[in-house]
Design an enzyme around this catalytic site. Structure first.
Site, mmCIF file in Angstrom:
data_model
loop_
_atom_site.group_PDB
_atom_site.id
_atom_site.type_symbol
_atom_site.label_atom_id
_atom_site.label_comp_id
_atom_site.label_asym_id
_atom_site.label_seq_id
_atom_site.Cartn_x
_atom_site.Cartn_y
_atom_site.Cartn_z
ATOM 1 C CE1 TYR A 1 -4.019 0.129 -0.601
ATOM 2 C CE2 TYR A 1 -4.469 -1.680 0.698
ATOM 3 C CZ TYR A 1 -5.024 -1.098 0.659
ATOM 4 O OH TYR A 1 -5.483 -1.652 -0.256
ATOM 5 C CD GLU A 40 -3.923 4.706 0.419
ATOM 6 O OE1 GLU A 40 -3.569 3.595 0.531
ATOM 7 O OE2 GLU A 40 -4.897 3.234 0.220
ATOM 8 C CG ASP A 56 -8.863 10.917 -23.342
ATOM 9 O OD1 ASP A 56 -7.818 10.561 -23.226
ATOM 10 O OD2 ASP A 56 -9.826 9.877 -22.803
ATOM 11 C CB THR A 61 -4.778 4.090 -21.341
ATOM 12 O OG1 THR A 61 -4.797 4.286 -22.747
ATOM 13 C CG2 THR A 61 -6.182 4.851 -20.830
ATOM 14 C CE LYS A 89 -7.520 2.872 -25.378
ATOM 15 N NZ LYS A 89 -7.842 3.896 -23.775
ATOM 16 N NE ARG A 138 -5.897 -4.411 -19.730
ATOM 17 C CZ ARG A 138 -6.374 -3.407 -20.947
ATOM 18 N NH1 ARG A 138 -7.253 -2.347 -20.635
ATOM 19 N NH2 ARG A 138 -6.161 -3.929 -21.629
HETATM 20 N N1 DSN Z 1 -12.369 1.244 -24.354
HETATM 21 C C1 DSN Z 1 -11.526 1.669 -25.198
HETATM 22 C C2 DSN Z 1 -11.514 2.398 -26.214
HETATM 23 O O1 DSN Z 1 -11.220 0.968 -26.938
HETATM 24 O O2 DSN Z 1 -11.028 2.960 -27.047
HETATM 25 C C3 DSN Z 1 -11.940 3.342 -24.041
HETATM 26 O O3 DSN Z 1 -12.272 3.407 -23.294
#
Ligand code: DSN
Length: 487
Positions: free
Chosen positions: A75, A77, A252, A281, A284, A290
């Site tokens: 942990y 925090e 974003d 994120t 991707k 993730r």
């Molecule tokens: N779920 C993601 C996507 O497939 O674009 C976005 O949050």
């Protein structure tokens, strides 16, 4: 190792990674063999299908292995050097390194590595912007006061003020994300929301229309970024629009962070120099674990740094460690080659569709994704998605602008090139992918429903799935996933 593969995915790592995974699976097997089996099967399934989901990728063994450690048990925090738990010195090292790599990679003055996901990153950003911008006793002090010290009066004031704040982002059906002010999402509830769309004729963002909408609505926050818009965005122009009304400009970049990291998007197309706050994120096109990240200017950094406890609970230290590894990979010159190949391959995929008379939203792409309008095949997105899956092609159905079939059945299929580019696919392979997709969809018919053609059921002409699977297998065998890795 191909020029586009991550360090750790090449053959020179294969023996070591194979040993590591074999050992890990033996340990898992001794407790719950069904999980070991599902893990083996997942690799097999990913190896033997054409993964074209625009938001997915294949992280390197280095990134994946980093997640399976005892950092998971800790942990922590708080923030680096200021934790609510003891013995966080190693987590501090990990979080500081992840932030350092993110700052260096993106040229940001501040980076926050704790968000568990993109949604968390956006919530941290929204609350940090509120805490920085809104002058009420409750909100102003969120930036400096521990959440447990807020009085009921602070909260009442905060809620009242929140009701009057405005957020504008891109609408879901034109390619925006749920968290950009979509009404059923908390972002559309905690703010008064209005959305901008795209030009109904061209499908492109119309900056004059966005400027007019922003002038009229005067949002506190203007959000740019997308999950299904197949074009680049001029972030310099969007910042000018935000500045006109004094809005905080947030981007974003979850989908295209890899293209920013790999310097495919530069100048006006790089959000970092233009936005006050950038979220992403890491799994991707950036090809990491993730999770999420927030980048911010110095003005917003103190409030973002209080993401925990403002929005988040205990950080996932094992994932922050993997973020650091992935960001270190993305700082290597090979990652630029990879990112350019992602964009070039999307172009080839789009050209492959267009030359076979398939209809694309905006007529093409200049990023990593392609949005195919499947109404020209007489299908819904759901039917197309299922028929492609039967044929070993993994995609996701997606709404198109003003979608006649709504958000469940949809009329589109979204394709992305990040994952197969990691496997080594190039322009010729993506042209062949377009050919195979068109072959499947041309051989798919909607089944009859009680009131006309069904939106879900379909028939696929005999032999199509087997033929396409065999053709896909040739492409996949020539470009193996984790070459040399044996379990
Ligand atoms: N779920 C993601 C996507 O497939 O674009 C976005 O949050």
């Amino acid at each position: 190792m191909t020029a586009t593969s991550a360090k750790g995915q090449g053959i020179e790592y294969a023996d070591t990674a194979s040993e590591a995974y074999r050992a890990a699976l033996r340990v898992i097997e001794s407790v719950e063999p069904r999980i070991a089996e599902a893990t083996r099967k997942e690799l097999d399934d990913q190896r033997h299908s054409l993964k074209l989901i625009a938001s997915e990728n294949y992280a390197s063994p280095a990134v994946l292995l980093t997640m399976g450690t005892w950092f998971s048990d800790k942990y922590a925090e708080g923030t680096v050097g200021h934790r609510f738990y003891a013995a966080c010195q190693n987590v501090d090292t990990v979080e500081a390194l992840a932030a350092e790599h993110a700052r260096e990679l993106f040229g940001a003055s501040y980076a926050y590595a704790q968000p568990h996901s993109g949604i968390d990153a956006n919530l941290v950003a929204y609350w940090a912007i509120l805490a920085t911008r809104v002058e009420t006793p409750g909100l102003a002090e969120l930036g400096s006061k521990h959440i447990n010290d807020l009085s009921e009066a602070d909260w009442e004031s905060l809620r009242a003020k929140l009701g009057n704040q405005k957020l504008m982002g891109m609408s879901l059906d034109t390619g925006g994300h749920l968290t950009h002010g979509f009404r059923p999402n908390i972002s559309g509830k905690m703010f008064h929301q209005r959305q901008y769309g795209t030009n109904p004729e061209t499908g492109f963002i119309d900056y004059d229309a966005v400027a007019a909408a922003v002038r009229e609505f005067k949002p506190l926050i203007l959000v740019a970024g997308y999950s299904a818009y197949p074009r680049r965005v001029n972030f310099a122009k969007m910042r000018e629009i935000a500045d006109e009304v004094g809005a905080t400009f947030m981007v974003d970049m979850a989908h295209f962070a890899g293209l920013v990291a790999g310097k495919v998007f530069t100048g006006d197309e790089d959000p970092v120099p233009h936005a006050h706050v950038v979220t992403t994120t890491t799994h991707k096109s950036l090809r990491g674990p993730r999770g999420g990240l927030v980048l911010a200017t110095e003005e917003y950094a103190p409030a973002v740094d209080k993401g925990c406890p403002m929005v988040l609970g205990g950080p996932l230290s094992h994932v922050m460690a993997a973020k650091a590894v992935a960001l270190a990979e993305a700082r290597q010159p090979e990652f630029r080659t990879y990112a350019q190949a992602v964009a070039d391959n999307a172009q080839s995929l789009a050209d492959g569709f267009v030359k076979r008379d398939a209809s694309l939203v905006t007529g093409g792409t200049d990023n990593h994704l392609v949005l195919l309008d499947v109404t020209s095949f007489g299908l819904t997105g759901r039917q197309a998605e299922s028929a492609l899956l039967d044929s070993g092609i993994v995609t996701n159905r997606n709404a198109i602008p003003a979608d006649p079939n709504g958000a469940w059945y949809t009329s589109g299929i979204r394709f992305g090139t990040p994952a197969l580019t990691t496997r080594g696919f190039g322009a010729d392979e993506f042209d062949r992918v377009a050919e195979l997709v068109v072959e499947v969809l041309s051989n798919t018919q909607p089944a009859a429903g009680p009131n006309g053609p069904s939106k879900a059921k379909y028939t696929l002409a005999d032999g199509t799935a087997d033929r396409v699977r065999a053709a896909a297998a040739e492409l996949l065998e020539a470009n193996p996933l984790y070459p040399g890795l044996t379990l």
